[in-house]
Design a protein around this motif. Structure first.
Motif, PDB file in Angstrom:
ATOM      1  N   GLY A 145       0.506  -1.313   0.026  1.00 63.80           N
ATOM      2  CA  GLY A 145      -0.027  -0.005  -0.318  1.00 63.80           C
ATOM      3  C   GLY A 145       0.491   1.051  -0.143  1.00 63.80           C
ATOM      4  N   VAL A 146       1.967   1.285  -0.397  1.00 61.26           N
ATOM      5  CA  VAL A 146       2.854   2.041  -0.657  1.00 61.26           C
ATOM      6  C   VAL A 146       2.907   2.822  -1.997  1.00 61.26           C
ATOM      7  CG1 VAL A 146       5.160   3.237   0.133  1.00 61.26           C
ATOM      8  CG2 VAL A 146       4.124   1.789   2.060  1.00 61.26           C
ATOM      9  N   ARG A 147       3.192   4.032  -2.078  1.00 58.69           N
ATOM     10  CA  ARG A 147       2.878   4.891  -3.854  1.00 58.69           C
ATOM     11  C   ARG A 147       5.098   4.290  -3.422  1.00 58.69           C
ATOM     12  NH1 ARG A 147       0.992  10.166  -2.940  1.00 58.69           N
ATOM     13  NH2 ARG A 147       3.650  10.373  -2.347  1.00 58.69           N
ATOM     14  N   VAL A 148       5.382   3.880  -5.416  1.00 58.56           N
ATOM     15  CA  VAL A 148       6.669   4.362  -5.482  1.00 58.56           C
ATOM     16  C   VAL A 148       7.024   5.282  -6.480  1.00 58.56           C
ATOM     17  CG1 VAL A 148       8.349   2.310  -6.221  1.00 58.56           C
ATOM     18  CG2 VAL A 148       6.440   1.316  -4.953  1.00 58.56           C
ATOM     19  N   SER A 149       7.887   5.490  -6.643  1.00 58.00           N
ATOM     20  CA  SER A 149       8.131   6.733  -6.607  1.00 58.00           C
ATOM     21  C   SER A 149       9.753   6.274  -7.973  1.00 58.00           C
ATOM     22  CB  SER A 149       8.620   8.433  -6.493  1.00 58.00           C
ATOM     23  OG  SER A 149       9.291   8.753  -6.968  1.00 58.00           O
ATOM     24  N   LEU A 150      10.481   5.738  -8.802  1.00 58.77           N
ATOM     25  CA  LEU A 150      11.584   6.182  -9.567  1.00 58.77           C
ATOM     26  C   LEU A 150      12.250   6.897  -9.582  1.00 58.77           C
ATOM     27  CD1 LEU A 150      10.733   2.887 -12.047  1.00 58.77           C
ATOM     28  CD2 LEU A 150      11.416   2.800  -9.427  1.00 58.77           C
ATOM     29  N   PHE A 151      13.394   7.320  -9.577  1.00 62.07           N
ATOM     30  CA  PHE A 151      14.499   8.836  -9.904  1.00 62.07           C
ATOM     31  C   PHE A 151      15.135   8.357 -11.117  1.00 62.07           C
ATOM     32  CE2 PHE A 151      18.696  11.080  -8.451  1.00 62.07           C
ATOM     33  CZ  PHE A 151      17.636  12.275  -8.141  1.00 62.07           C
ATOM     34  N   VAL A 152      14.531   9.191 -11.659  1.00 61.82           N
ATOM     35  CA  VAL A 152      14.774   8.449 -13.470  1.00 61.82           C
ATOM     36  C   VAL A 152      15.682  10.005 -13.394  1.00 61.82           C
ATOM     37  CG1 VAL A 152      13.115   7.064 -13.391  1.00 61.82           C
ATOM     38  CG2 VAL A 152      12.593   9.820 -14.720  1.00 61.82           C
ATOM     39  N   ASP A 153      16.591  10.044 -14.363  1.00 59.30           N
ATOM     40  CA  ASP A 153      16.683  11.055 -15.419  1.00 59.30           C
ATOM     41  C   ASP A 153      16.362  11.724 -16.895  1.00 59.30           C
ATOM     42  OD1 ASP A 153      19.846  10.852 -14.758  1.00 59.30           O
ATOM     43  OD2 ASP A 153      19.974   9.318 -15.737  1.00 59.30           O
ATOM     44  N   PRO A 154      15.816  12.535 -16.780  1.00 55.96           N
ATOM     45  CA  PRO A 154      14.835  13.269 -18.046  1.00 55.96           C
ATOM     46  C   PRO A 154      14.788  12.979 -18.771  1.00 55.96           C
ATOM     47  CG  PRO A 154      16.460  14.998 -17.806  1.00 55.96           C
ATOM     48  CD  PRO A 154      17.222  14.040 -15.968  1.00 55.96           C
ATOM     49  N   SER A 155      14.931  11.874 -19.420  1.00 55.08           N
ATOM     50  CA  SER A 155      14.403  10.625 -20.530  1.00 55.08           C
ATOM     51  C   SER A 155      13.795  10.297 -20.976  1.00 55.08           C
ATOM     52  CB  SER A 155      16.016  10.116 -20.603  1.00 55.08           C
ATOM     53  OG  SER A 155      15.562   8.758 -21.488  1.00 55.08           O
ATOM     54  N   PRO A 156      12.758  10.563 -22.483  1.00 55.71           N
ATOM     55  CA  PRO A 156      11.660   9.948 -22.075  1.00 55.71           C
ATOM     56  C   PRO A 156      11.542   8.133 -22.046  1.00 55.71           C
ATOM     57  CG  PRO A 156      11.264  11.523 -23.515  1.00 55.71           C
ATOM     58  CD  PRO A 156      12.855  11.693 -22.856  1.00 55.71           C
ATOM     59  N   ARG A 157      12.737   7.014 -22.879  1.00 54.82           N
ATOM     60  CA  ARG A 157      13.081   6.120 -22.849  1.00 54.82           C
ATOM     61  C   ARG A 157      13.220   5.557 -21.119  1.00 54.82           C
ATOM     62  NH1 ARG A 157      17.764   4.252 -24.091  1.00 54.82           N
ATOM     63  NH2 ARG A 157      16.236   2.197 -24.778  1.00 54.82           N
ATOM     64  N   MET A 158      14.172   6.241 -20.044  1.00 52.27           N
ATOM     65  CA  MET A 158      13.718   6.153 -18.888  1.00 52.27           C
ATOM     66  C   MET A 158      12.456   6.655 -18.283  1.00 52.27           C
ATOM     67  SD  MET A 158      16.627   4.588 -18.479  1.00 52.27           S
ATOM     68  CE  MET A 158      16.210   4.532 -20.350  1.00 52.27           C
ATOM     69  N   VAL A 159      11.775   7.421 -18.465  1.00 52.28           N
ATOM     70  CA  VAL A 159      10.096   7.341 -18.035  1.00 52.28           C
ATOM     71  C   VAL A 159       9.428   6.374 -18.595  1.00 52.28           C
ATOM     72  CG1 VAL A 159       8.034   8.690 -17.453  1.00 52.28           C
ATOM     73  CG2 VAL A 159      10.392   9.913 -17.821  1.00 52.28           C
ATOM     74  N   GLU A 160       9.387   5.847 -19.835  1.00 52.60           N
ATOM     75  CA  GLU A 160       8.737   4.746 -20.231  1.00 52.60           C
ATOM     76  C   GLU A 160       9.159   3.164 -19.699  1.00 52.60           C
ATOM     77  OE1 GLU A 160       9.937   4.670 -24.631  1.00 52.60           O
ATOM     78  OE2 GLU A 160       8.485   6.394 -25.372  1.00 52.60           O
ATOM     79  N   GLY A 161      10.291   3.223 -19.199  1.00 52.82           N
ATOM     80  CA  GLY A 161      10.771   2.457 -18.531  1.00 52.82           C
ATOM     81  C   GLY A 161       9.780   1.620 -17.285  1.00 52.82           C
ATOM     82  N   ALA A 162      10.086   3.780 -16.732  1.00 50.87           N
ATOM     83  CA  ALA A 162       9.293   3.519 -14.858  1.00 50.87           C
ATOM     84  C   ALA A 162       7.423   2.772 -15.294  1.00 50.87           C
ATOM     85  CB  ALA A 162       9.452   4.593 -14.909  1.00 50.87           C
ATOM     86  N   ALA A 163       6.917   3.504 -16.463  1.00 49.71           N
ATOM     87  CA  ALA A 163       5.636   2.944 -16.721  1.00 49.71           C
ATOM     88  C   ALA A 163       5.480   1.384 -16.478  1.00 49.71           C
ATOM     89  CB  ALA A 163       4.762   3.782 -17.750  1.00 49.71           C
ATOM     90  N   LYS A 164       6.403   0.830 -17.400  1.00 51.83           N
ATOM     91  CA  LYS A 164       6.449  -0.654 -17.625  1.00 51.83           C
ATOM     92  C   LYS A 164       6.922  -1.396 -16.535  1.00 51.83           C
ATOM     93  CE  LYS A 164       7.993  -0.378 -22.474  1.00 51.83           C
ATOM     94  NZ  LYS A 164       8.813  -1.177 -23.064  1.00 51.83           N
ATOM     95  N   LEU A 165       7.483  -1.133 -14.927  1.00 56.45           N
ATOM     96  CA  LEU A 165       7.679  -1.512 -14.220  1.00 56.45           C
ATOM     97  C   LEU A 165       5.720  -1.038 -13.426  1.00 56.45           C
ATOM     98  CD1 LEU A 165      11.635  -0.416 -14.371  1.00 56.45           C
ATOM     99  CD2 LEU A 165      10.562  -2.750 -14.044  1.00 56.45           C
ATOM    100  N   LYS A 166       5.939  -0.435 -14.105  1.00 52.79           N
ATOM    101  CA  LYS A 166       4.318   0.077 -12.755  1.00 52.79           C
ATOM    102  C   LYS A 166       4.642   0.249 -12.098  1.00 52.79           C
ATOM    103  CE  LYS A 166       1.629  -4.246 -14.900  1.00 52.79           C
ATOM    104  NZ  LYS A 166       1.368  -3.511 -15.812  1.00 52.79           N
ATOM    105  N   ALA A 167       5.703   1.390 -11.581  1.00 58.41           N
ATOM    106  CA  ALA A 167       6.003   2.680 -11.057  1.00 58.41           C
ATOM    107  C   ALA A 167       5.049   3.263 -10.648  1.00 58.41           C
ATOM    108  CB  ALA A 167       7.068   3.609 -10.503  1.00 58.41           C
TER     109      ALA A 167
END
Length: 237
Positions: A125-147
């Motif tokens: 029940g804890v919200r997960v945030s992933l620390f990423v560089d400003p890169s659309p590819r890294m953002v897309e990867g975070a979405a695939k991980l269900k962050a």
């Protein structure tokens, strides 16, 4: 509205330099909330050079706004998340001896590591945030991980802000746009201050949260903690 989460690591650094309990980290967290902060952030490190793991446990029942625990997802960190159940766990790729966070996750290369961790933390029940560089590819990867969120690493923005702020903010605008389109909320943090915060916020109107520690505590030495928090809130609201 963009929430201001105050990182209190530097208050713990000052306490640890002398020993004892002055300044009192727990009271400082309460004061930050009373002065208007909308969250408290801590980043315990293995050597406990600032926030100690015992501090995090003590803060569990004290923080009344949003409690955000940053850290590398090793066994000790995950045990802490299970025990504390904060509002948010922000996962960072720091090495144990890192002075401070200096890069975001490669969410593609580290997908196997992160997937199980994200799933476990979200199951609590804890919200997960992933620390990423400003890169659309890294953002897309975070979405695939269900962050649930990303936190954009803003040190490059802060460094380039006084050179050409429009150029500096451009990759952040694009990354935030991609995140929003994929259902991710957007946080930001690292080297944000009273000079550069308002411009970032004005260009990313849906910014959910900023986590600020070092600059805010430095400003508080001259301006006072309550006044400083109000000044940061003014930049956001």
């Amino acid at each position: 509205m963009t929430r201001l989460s105050v990182n209190i690591n530097k208050i713990a650094t000052l306490r640890n330099a002398r020993g004892g309990n002055n300044p009192d980290v727990i009271k400082a967290a309460q004061d930050c909330e009373n002065f208007g902060a909308e969250g408290i952030t801590v980043h315990p490190r293995p050597d406990e050079r600032h926030i100690r793991y015992a501090d995090v446990i003590a803060l569990k029942d004290v923080v009344k706004t949003e409690f955000n625990i940053e850290g590398y997802p090793d066994l000790r960190y995950l045990k802490l998340i299970r025990e504390v159940r904060p509002a948010q766990a922000t996962l960072v790729p720091d090495a144990p001896d890192a002075i401070t966070s200096n890069a975001g996750w490669d969410t593609l290369r580290h997908a196997a590591l992160l997937k199980d961790v994200v799933d476990e933390i979200r199951s609590l029940g804890v919200r997960v945030s992933l620390f990423v560089d400003p890169s659309p590819r890294m953002v897309e990867g975070a979405a695939k991980l269900k962050a649930d969120r990303i936190e954009l690493y803003t040190e490059p923005y802060a460094r380039e802000y006084h050179v050409n702020r429009d150029v500096a903010v451009k990759p952040y605008i694009e990354s935030a746009r991609v995140a929003t389109s994929l259902g991710l909320a957007v946080n930001a943090g690292h080297d944000l201050d009273l000079d550069n915060l308002k411009f970032l916020k004005s260009n990313i109107p849906d910014l959910a949260e900023v986590s600020i520690g070092h600059a805010l505590i430095c400003d508080a030495l001259y301006l006072g903690l309550e006044n400083t928090i109000q000044l940061y809130l003014k930049q956001l609201h």
